[in-house]
Design an enzyme around this catalytic site. Structure first.
Site, PDB file in Angstrom:
ATOM      1  N   SER A 283       0.795  -1.237   0.000  1.00  0.00           N
ATOM      2  CA  SER A 283       0.000   0.000   0.000  1.00  0.00           C
ATOM      3  C   SER A 283       0.820   1.277   0.000  1.00  0.00           C
ATOM      4  O   SER A 283       0.249   2.367  -0.029  1.00  0.00           O
ATOM      5  CB  SER A 283      -0.961   0.009   1.196  1.00  0.00           C
ATOM      6  OG  SER A 283      -2.083  -0.799   0.919  1.00  0.00           O
TER       7      SER A 283
ATOM      8  N   LYS B  23       0.003   3.924  -2.622  1.00  0.00           N
ATOM      9  CA  LYS B  23      -0.963   5.021  -2.473  1.00  0.00           C
ATOM     10  C   LYS B  23      -0.272   6.381  -2.362  1.00  0.00           C
ATOM     11  O   LYS B  23      -0.891   7.421  -2.620  1.00  0.00           O
ATOM     12  CB  LYS B  23      -1.862   4.769  -1.266  1.00  0.00           C
ATOM     13  CG  LYS B  23      -2.761   3.538  -1.426  1.00  0.00           C
ATOM     14  CD  LYS B  23      -3.649   3.336  -0.211  1.00  0.00           C
ATOM     15  CE  LYS B  23      -4.585   2.148  -0.389  1.00  0.00           C
ATOM     16  NZ  LYS B  23      -3.897   0.847  -0.359  1.00  0.00           N
TER      17      LYS B  23
ATOM     18  N   SER C 258      -5.767   3.682   4.386  1.00  0.00           N
ATOM     19  CA  SER C 258      -5.252   2.778   3.359  1.00  0.00           C
ATOM     20  C   SER C 258      -6.406   2.136   2.581  1.00  0.00           C
ATOM     21  O   SER C 258      -6.481   0.920   2.422  1.00  0.00           O
ATOM     22  CB  SER C 258      -4.356   1.695   3.972  1.00  0.00           C
ATOM     23  OG  SER C 258      -3.510   1.138   2.989  1.00  0.00           O
TER      24      SER C 258
END
Length: 482
Positions: A128, A131, A314
């Site tokens: 993640s 992102k 997230s």
């Protein structure tokens, strides 16, 4: 005193004096004491005026406005950590728990000088941390204050209304909430405004509800994602409008999701329209409205607010929606490939090398993603210290160690507590992957950016997150001057 004898007058004066002499004497004493105290407190008061030195510079107002056109890091003149000492400390903490390896980099935010480098240029699966790339690309492409509009359009058939997606996947089921990010635009308010518009136009029921989700094109599901992740609710098929970031309820963030968020949203809108007093025909289908005939509309939270929510929680579904909207703003197709191309384009505009990157999605679920720790550190540096001030709005989205978001339950033991409240970083977790990229002000007041990425790790080994957190805590407590 006229009409008063001399004896009486003398007695009257004597009486008054007896009553007033002690208060007058006391007042005199107090005046004398006060004069002595003031004279002691202000030397020279009784000996004539003396010049008073001006206050120090830091107490004085500025004589002119600063001409600096960017936000500078804290402690720009603070001493830099000594690389050898920093390496000594991090080599003790940045160790995998079992199998695998961890790459990493620490950079000075002000100058970009690399202070620690462990295979920082090696491509890794970032989870993640992807992102972060999506965040800067979205802010760069659309601007922090942009909003997405969901519209209800009239159709050629007067008895048909078309709920039209504009990229807002954070719609709420009830009234619009101007203080919220998720639910800023609400279907309840859209329904009330639509009902009023229909009444004003003299349109009576039954009303057919259609949905237009054509803003996003291509496959709703990314073929790079594991079916197990989709089944577990890590994400869902993507459409250009959704309730609760593609979930049935804003308070339930795990488990199954709607597989067609556009239709699910339109069904909820039809229910709200009926609750507003409109007779509604059963069923929802896809259709097209007349763009110039808007019955009602509602705007989302700003892009900056959505980026912050994405980073803090997230949110995979929201990340992919922001990626598609970045593609739209960049003149590309609103597909998964269009989103990755737009992210790569915007990173290049920031001067971040992308040739070595492999991008399969923009949320980080895909194992095919390959990005280096150095590239993530450069992205964080662009946010904290780069010339594009629009990127500063992403700072609030970084989880705070031990306090917020995906770091709220970490940095609680003795080995990591020194970083609690100080480290701000984006997390990343897949089965064999753990990543942490962010920024921290060290003990000397120097702003540092960092990225640590572990690949091939033993699934479920608790020590891997601890290794990341201890290493970030080293930076927070570091003078590191040997």
């Amino acid at each position: 005193m006229k009409g008063v004898k001399d004896g009486d007058a003398r007695r009257w004066v004597s009486t008054v004096w007896r009553r007033l002499k002690w208060p007058l004497l006391l007042a005199g004493v107090l005046l004398c004491v006060g004069a002595i105290v003031v004279a002691g407190m202000v030397p020279g008061l009784l000996n004539g005026p003396k010049s008073v030195p001006p206050p120090p510079a830091w107490q004085q107002g500025p004589s002119q406005l600063s001409d600096v056109n960017s936000v500078l890091p804290l402690g720009d003149d603070a001493p830099l950590p000594v690389p050898a000492e920093l390496a000594r400390l991090l080599n003790e903490t940045l160790k995998p728990d079992g199998t695998g390896s961890i790459t990493g980099v620490v950079m000075d935010a002000s100058t970009g000088e690399v202070l620690f480098d462990r295979e920082a240029d090696a491509n890794r699966i970032p989870a993640s941390n992807m992102k972060l790339l999506t965040a800067v690309a979205a802010l760069k492409a659309m601007g922090p204050e942009s909003r997405f509009t969901t519209r209800v359009l009239a159709s050629e058939d007067p008895s048909t209304v078309v709920l039209t997606g504009g990229g807002d996947v954070l719609l709420g089921a009830g009234a619009s909430d101007s203080s919220a990010v998720m639910g800023r635009a609400g279907l309840g308010s859209l329904a009330l405004d639509t009902a009023a518009a229909l009444t004003s136009a003299g349109v009576k029921g039954p009303i057919n509800v259609q949905v237009d989700d054509s803003l996003f094109s291509g496959a709703p599901l990314n073929p790079a994602w594991s079916p197990d992740d989709v089944a577990a609710g890590e994400t869902a098929p993507l459409f250009s409008l959704a309730l609760n970031s593609g979930r049935y309820s804003p308070s339930v963030t795990t488990g199954p999701r709607p597989q067609d968020s556009a239709v699910t949203t339109a069904q909820a809108f039809a229910g709200q329209l009926a609750a507003a007093g409109v007779q509604v025909s059963p069923g929802v289908e896809r259709g097209k409205g007349i763009p110039t005939n808007v019955l009602a509309s509602a705007d989302s939270a700003t892009v900056a607010e959505q980026v912050d929510l994405m980073l803090e929680s997230s949110d995979n579904f929201l990340a992919e929606a922001l990626g598609r909207m970045t593609a739209v703003a960049s003149g590309g197709e609103a597909t998964y490939d269009g989103a990755t191309a737009a992210v790569r384009q915007r990173l290049g505009e920031l001067g971040i090398a992308t040739d070595s990157m492999q991008l399969a999605d923009v949320s980080g679920l895909a194992l095919e993603n390959q990005v280096s720790a150095k590239q993530f550190a450069e992205v964080v540096r662009a946010i904290t210290s780069g010339p594009d001030l629009a990127l500063r709005t992403a700072l609030d989205g970084f989880p705070v160690a031990g306090l917020t978001g995906t770091l709220d339950d970490r940095y609680v033991d003795a080995g990591t507590a020194e970083g609690a409240g100080l480290v701000r970083a984006k997390t990343g977790t897949l089965n064999t992957v753990i990543a942490l990229s962010g920024y921290v002000v060290d003990a000397d007041g120097r702003l540092l950016v960092f990225s640590f990425i572990g690949n091939g790790l033993q699934p479920g080994a608790a020590g891997n997150k601890v290794a990341m957190d201890r290493s970030a805590s080293v930076l927070a407590s570091c003078g590191c001057r040997g």
